[in-house]
Motif scaffolding. Structure first.
Motif, PDB file in Angstrom:
ATOM      1  N   GLY A 207       0.765  -1.290  -0.066  1.00 15.21           N
ATOM      2  CA  GLY A 207       0.125   0.138  -0.081  1.00 15.21           C
ATOM      3  C   GLY A 207       0.803   1.269  -0.070  1.00 15.21           C
ATOM      4  N   TRP A 208       2.222   1.135   0.588  1.00 16.53           N
ATOM      5  CA  TRP A 208       2.800   2.363   0.750  1.00 16.53           C
ATOM      6  C   TRP A 208       3.562   2.630  -0.592  1.00 16.53           C
ATOM      7  CZ3 TRP A 208       4.873   5.697   4.351  1.00 16.53           C
ATOM      8  CH2 TRP A 208       4.137   5.821   5.738  1.00 16.53           C
ATOM      9  N   ARG A 212       3.390   8.768  -4.146  1.00 16.58           N
ATOM     10  CA  ARG A 212       4.298   9.124  -5.470  1.00 16.58           C
ATOM     11  C   ARG A 212       5.722   9.111  -5.042  1.00 16.58           C
ATOM     12  NH1 ARG A 212       3.720  15.147  -7.593  1.00 16.58           N
ATOM     13  NH2 ARG A 212       5.355  15.554  -5.805  1.00 16.58           N
ATOM     14  N   ASP A 213       6.193   9.674  -3.947  1.00 13.17           N
ATOM     15  CA  ASP A 213       7.717   9.706  -3.726  1.00 13.17           C
ATOM     16  C   ASP A 213       8.247   8.245  -4.094  1.00 13.17           C
ATOM     17  OD1 ASP A 213       6.550  12.262  -3.014  1.00 13.17           O
ATOM     18  OD2 ASP A 213       7.845  12.384  -1.367  1.00 13.17           O
ATOM     19  N   LEU A 214       7.725   7.265  -3.174  1.00  6.29           N
ATOM     20  CA  LEU A 214       8.223   6.018  -3.054  1.00  6.29           C
ATOM     21  C   LEU A 214       7.964   5.170  -4.401  1.00  6.29           C
ATOM     22  CD1 LEU A 214       7.036   5.004   0.290  1.00  6.29           C
ATOM     23  CD2 LEU A 214       9.340   5.859  -0.364  1.00  6.29           C
ATOM     24  N   ALA A 215       7.023   5.435  -5.023  1.00  2.97           N
ATOM     25  CA  ALA A 215       6.753   4.820  -6.374  1.00  2.97           C
ATOM     26  C   ALA A 215       7.878   5.358  -7.510  1.00  2.97           C
ATOM     27  CB  ALA A 215       5.284   5.227  -6.845  1.00  2.97           C
ATOM     28  N   PHE A 216       8.157   6.758  -7.568  1.00  4.63           N
ATOM     29  CA  PHE A 216       9.438   7.021  -8.386  1.00  4.63           C
ATOM     30  C   PHE A 216      10.396   6.558  -8.030  1.00  4.63           C
ATOM     31  CE2 PHE A 216       6.092  10.101 -10.349  1.00  4.63           C
ATOM     32  CZ  PHE A 216       6.670  10.284 -11.328  1.00  4.63           C
ATOM     33  N   LEU A 217      10.755   6.536  -6.701  1.00  7.15           N
ATOM     34  CA  LEU A 217      11.980   6.021  -6.207  1.00  7.15           C
ATOM     35  C   LEU A 217      12.221   4.609  -6.622  1.00  7.15           C
ATOM     36  CD1 LEU A 217      14.824   6.730  -4.645  1.00  7.15           C
ATOM     37  CD2 LEU A 217      13.359   5.698  -2.619  1.00  7.15           C
ATOM     38  N   ARG A 389       9.379  19.700  -7.550  1.00 11.34           N
ATOM     39  CA  ARG A 389       9.807  21.077  -7.411  1.00 11.34           C
ATOM     40  C   ARG A 389       8.421  21.953  -7.673  1.00 11.34           C
ATOM     41  NH1 ARG A 389      15.338  22.076 -10.959  1.00 11.34           N
ATOM     42  NH2 ARG A 389      16.663  21.140  -9.493  1.00 11.34           N
ATOM     43  N   ARG A 390       7.484  21.406  -8.504  1.00 11.73           N
ATOM     44  CA  ARG A 390       6.144  22.070  -8.822  1.00 11.73           C
ATOM     45  C   ARG A 390       5.417  21.948  -7.516  1.00 11.73           C
ATOM     46  NH1 ARG A 390       3.634  20.320 -14.270  1.00 11.73           N
ATOM     47  NH2 ARG A 390       5.431  21.289 -14.706  1.00 11.73           N
ATOM     48  N   SER A 391       5.060  20.752  -6.986  1.00 15.16           N
ATOM     49  CA  SER A 391       4.031  20.359  -6.004  1.00 15.16           C
ATOM     50  C   SER A 391       4.695  21.006  -4.635  1.00 15.16           C
ATOM     51  CB  SER A 391       3.957  18.948  -5.926  1.00 15.16           C
ATOM     52  OG  SER A 391       5.021  18.203  -5.678  1.00 15.16           O
ATOM     53  N   THR A 392       6.185  21.255  -4.514  1.00 14.42           N
ATOM     54  CA  THR A 392       6.669  21.723  -3.068  1.00 14.42           C
ATOM     55  C   THR A 392       6.830  23.099  -3.196  1.00 14.42           C
ATOM     56  OG1 THR A 392       8.906  21.153  -3.475  1.00 14.42           O
ATOM     57  CG2 THR A 392       7.389  19.358  -2.795  1.00 14.42           C
ATOM     58  N   SER A 393       6.656  23.779  -4.034  1.00 10.73           N
ATOM     59  CA  SER A 393       6.990  25.169  -4.210  1.00 10.73           C
ATOM     60  C   SER A 393       6.234  26.075  -3.106  1.00 10.73           C
ATOM     61  CB  SER A 393       6.589  25.888  -5.616  1.00 10.73           C
ATOM     62  OG  SER A 393       5.217  25.652  -5.930  1.00 10.73           O
ATOM     63  N   ALA A 394       5.105  25.387  -2.379  1.00 13.29           N
ATOM     64  CA  ALA A 394       4.226  26.416  -1.367  1.00 13.29           C
ATOM     65  C   ALA A 394       4.765  25.869   0.023  1.00 13.29           C
ATOM     66  CB  ALA A 394       2.965  26.190  -1.625  1.00 13.29           C
ATOM     67  N   LEU A 396       7.596  25.110   3.071  1.00 18.69           N
ATOM     68  CA  LEU A 396       8.882  25.786   3.704  1.00 18.69           C
ATOM     69  C   LEU A 396      10.169  24.756   3.281  1.00 18.69           C
ATOM     70  CD1 LEU A 396       7.243  27.209   6.906  1.00 18.69           C
ATOM     71  CD2 LEU A 396       7.885  28.099   4.786  1.00 18.69           C
ATOM     72  N   HIS A 397      10.010  23.384   3.789  1.00 17.28           N
ATOM     73  CA  HIS A 397      11.094  22.743   3.508  1.00 17.28           C
ATOM     74  C   HIS A 397      10.606  21.111   2.909  1.00 17.28           C
ATOM     75  CE1 HIS A 397      14.444  20.019   4.769  1.00 17.28           C
ATOM     76  NE2 HIS A 397      14.998  21.003   4.691  1.00 17.28           N
ATOM     77  N   PRO A 398      11.211  20.573   1.763  1.00 21.49           N
ATOM     78  CA  PRO A 398      10.718  19.398   1.373  1.00 21.49           C
ATOM     79  C   PRO A 398      10.638  18.259   2.468  1.00 21.49           C
ATOM     80  CG  PRO A 398      12.930  19.746   0.709  1.00 21.49           C
ATOM     81  CD  PRO A 398      12.330  21.043   1.468  1.00 21.49           C
ATOM     82  N   ALA A 399      11.529  18.218   3.456  1.00 17.57           N
ATOM     83  CA  ALA A 399      11.278  17.088   4.263  1.00 17.57           C
ATOM     84  C   ALA A 399       9.781  17.383   5.350  1.00 17.57           C
ATOM     85  CB  ALA A 399      12.268  17.322   5.480  1.00 17.57           C
ATOM     86  N   VAL A 400       9.269  18.412   5.217  1.00 14.33           N
ATOM     87  CA  VAL A 400       7.985  18.660   6.108  1.00 14.33           C
ATOM     88  C   VAL A 400       6.846  17.786   5.099  1.00 14.33           C
ATOM     89  CG1 VAL A 400       6.232  20.248   6.903  1.00 14.33           C
ATOM     90  CG2 VAL A 400       8.696  20.654   7.417  1.00 14.33           C
ATOM     91  N   HIS A 401       7.020  18.207   3.946  1.00 15.68           N
ATOM     92  CA  HIS A 401       6.144  17.578   2.887  1.00 15.68           C
ATOM     93  C   HIS A 401       6.292  16.053   2.893  1.00 15.68           C
ATOM     94  CE1 HIS A 401       4.034  16.952  -0.992  1.00 15.68           C
ATOM     95  NE2 HIS A 401       5.128  16.392  -1.355  1.00 15.68           N
ATOM     96  N   HIS A 402       7.282  15.563   2.923  1.00 14.51           N
ATOM     97  CA  HIS A 402       7.316  13.938   2.887  1.00 14.51           C
ATOM     98  C   HIS A 402       6.718  13.584   4.299  1.00 14.51           C
ATOM     99  CE1 HIS A 402       9.664  14.042  -0.657  1.00 14.51           C
ATOM    100  NE2 HIS A 402      10.822  14.765  -0.065  1.00 14.51           N
ATOM    101  N   ARG A 403       6.889  14.110   5.416  1.00 12.53           N
ATOM    102  CA  ARG A 403       6.491  13.522   6.608  1.00 12.53           C
ATOM    103  C   ARG A 403       4.759  13.780   6.554  1.00 12.53           C
ATOM    104  NH1 ARG A 403      11.191  15.859   9.165  1.00 12.53           N
ATOM    105  NH2 ARG A 403      10.215  17.754   9.250  1.00 12.53           N
TER     106      ARG A 403
END
Length: 406
Positions: A207-208, A212-217, A389-394, A396-403
């Protein structure tokens, strides 16, 4: 954290590094001895590559293995994996002249290899090391493991050249036995007993991959491993087919792996202001470029030099991608999720060997399929970097988005 907690963390991490180093030393001793043993018995480069690639076929069972890791004491599972590999190498040593028995034992040893790899890198580090210390811990562990790879080649080559296959395999078995001993000195890491059925655990792991992050990785790493995953075995067999002395083969490839170890050690030194996708992309570009030069190299020795650059880039990339996954995946599901990821990423390595062997057997272009796969790998990750880059432009930090996504 109290002083005694710090001391306990350092002690446990050193034991984990020790057991991982001993296991990897044995892994790469086996990686050298088995192909050359099969080559001596059959005279076939293709069958030699296939025989050692069977060890990686065990990654097909990694989702089941991950579910078991998350159900039982992690220390015990980790140590038992070393014991299994030791016993399999003993079987290989006894039946070296029987290629079928040898191949089956190599495959079964791969089950232990999958278990120890998932446990050591993705389950035990988060369980034993505080989060703020993990990037450095991952880098140190990867550096030590990469040094063990070259030591494994050296020990395997020297023992094979000086004393023959039986002694070389006995040395490999001893490495796994010592790794199991070090693993049992770790503290018990029991998990809460769950009543969920096995299929439910598998559902969690798979399920994980919807993220998107993991699927592309998984996509980019699997394609890259299909291209270059069996490169060390390929070079071993190509050198062996030229009747080059096993000791010289081990020394030459150990030098390349030393460069790879340096890459692992420098992995945590990449600029922190780079986003995780950017760090991985730069590493993959370096890796792909070195591989493309290797393909067009005029001699086997130039190819070995290019292999060193490939290993350096792989060392950098491994630290970046492992740290990325540890930040995204919670510790309580680390075994199940990483086992599914490893099924695709590490499971591509034996398939890489099959691709090379098939091309050789059918008299097709030896390097052609690998070049296409590596290009596809780079394209996949470039697309992800642009999307992230497009989805995280808003944010503050990409790590926050991933969490938040996790």
């Amino acid at each position: 954290m109290r002083t005694d907690d710090h001391a306990g963390e350092r002690r446990n991490f050193r034991l984990l590094v020790l057991s991982s180093v001993l296991a990897k030393l044995a892994d790469y001793g086996l990686l050298l001895v088995v192909p050359l043993a099969v080559l001596q018995q059959t005279g076939s480069v293709a069958w030699s590559i296939v025989a050692i690639s069977l060890r990686g076929v065990a990654y097909a069972a990694s989702p089941l293995i991950g579910a078991l890791i998350d159900r039982y004491d992690r220390r015990t599972v980790y140590a038992a994996a070393m014991v299994l590999q030791c016993l399999c190498v003993v079987v290989v040593a006894v039946w070296t002249d029987n290629v079928l028995v040898l191949s089956l034992a190599v495959f079964l040893s791969g089950l232990g290899g999958v278990t120890s790899s998932i446990s050591g890198q993705f389950v035990l580090v988060p369980a034993l090391v505080r989060k703020d210390n993990r990037p450095e811990a991952v880098s140190k562990l990867a550096f030590a493991v990469d040094l063990a790879k070259l030591a494994g080649f050296l020990v395997g080559g020297v023992s094979l050249g000086a004393a023959g296959q039986k002694v070389a395999l006995a040395v490999v078995a001893s490495g796994y036995a010592l790794a199991a001993t070090a693993a049992y000195l770790l503290p018990r890491l029991p998990v809460e007993r769950r009543k969920a059925r096995l299929w439910a655990d598998l559902f969690v792991g798979f399920g994980w991959l919807k993220q998107r992050d993991l699927a592309f990785l998984v996509g980019t790493m699997a394609l890259s491993n299909l291209a270059i995953g069996a490169l060390a075995s390929v070079l071993v067999t190509l050198l062996g087919d030229r009747d080059i002395d096993p000791t010289l083969i081990s020394v030459v490839l150990a030098g390349s792996l030393l460069v790879g170890a340096l890459g692992s050690r420098l992995g945590s030194r990449l600029p922190r202001h780079w986003t995780a996708p950017t760090r991985i992309l730069l590493c993959q570009l370096l890796l792909g470029g070195a591989f493309f030069v290797l393909v067009g190299a005029p001699s086997i020795w130039v190819q070995v030099l290019c292999f060193g650059v490939v290993e350096f880039a792989a060392g950098l990339s491994n630290v970046a991608s492992i740290t990325f996954r540890q930040d995204v995946i919670p510790a309580e599901v680390a075994g199940r999720v990483n086992s599914v990821i490893r099924m695709f990423i590490a499971g591509a390595i034996p398939l890489s060997g099959m691709i090379y062997a098939t091309g050789e057997g059918l008299h097709l272009s030896f390097w052609g399929p690998a070049v296409v796969l590596e290009i596809m790998s780079l394209v996949v990750w470039v697309i992800f970097v642009l999307l992230s880059r497009r989805s995280t432009s808003a944010t503050l930090h990409p790590a926050v988005h991933h969490r938040e996504e996790a």
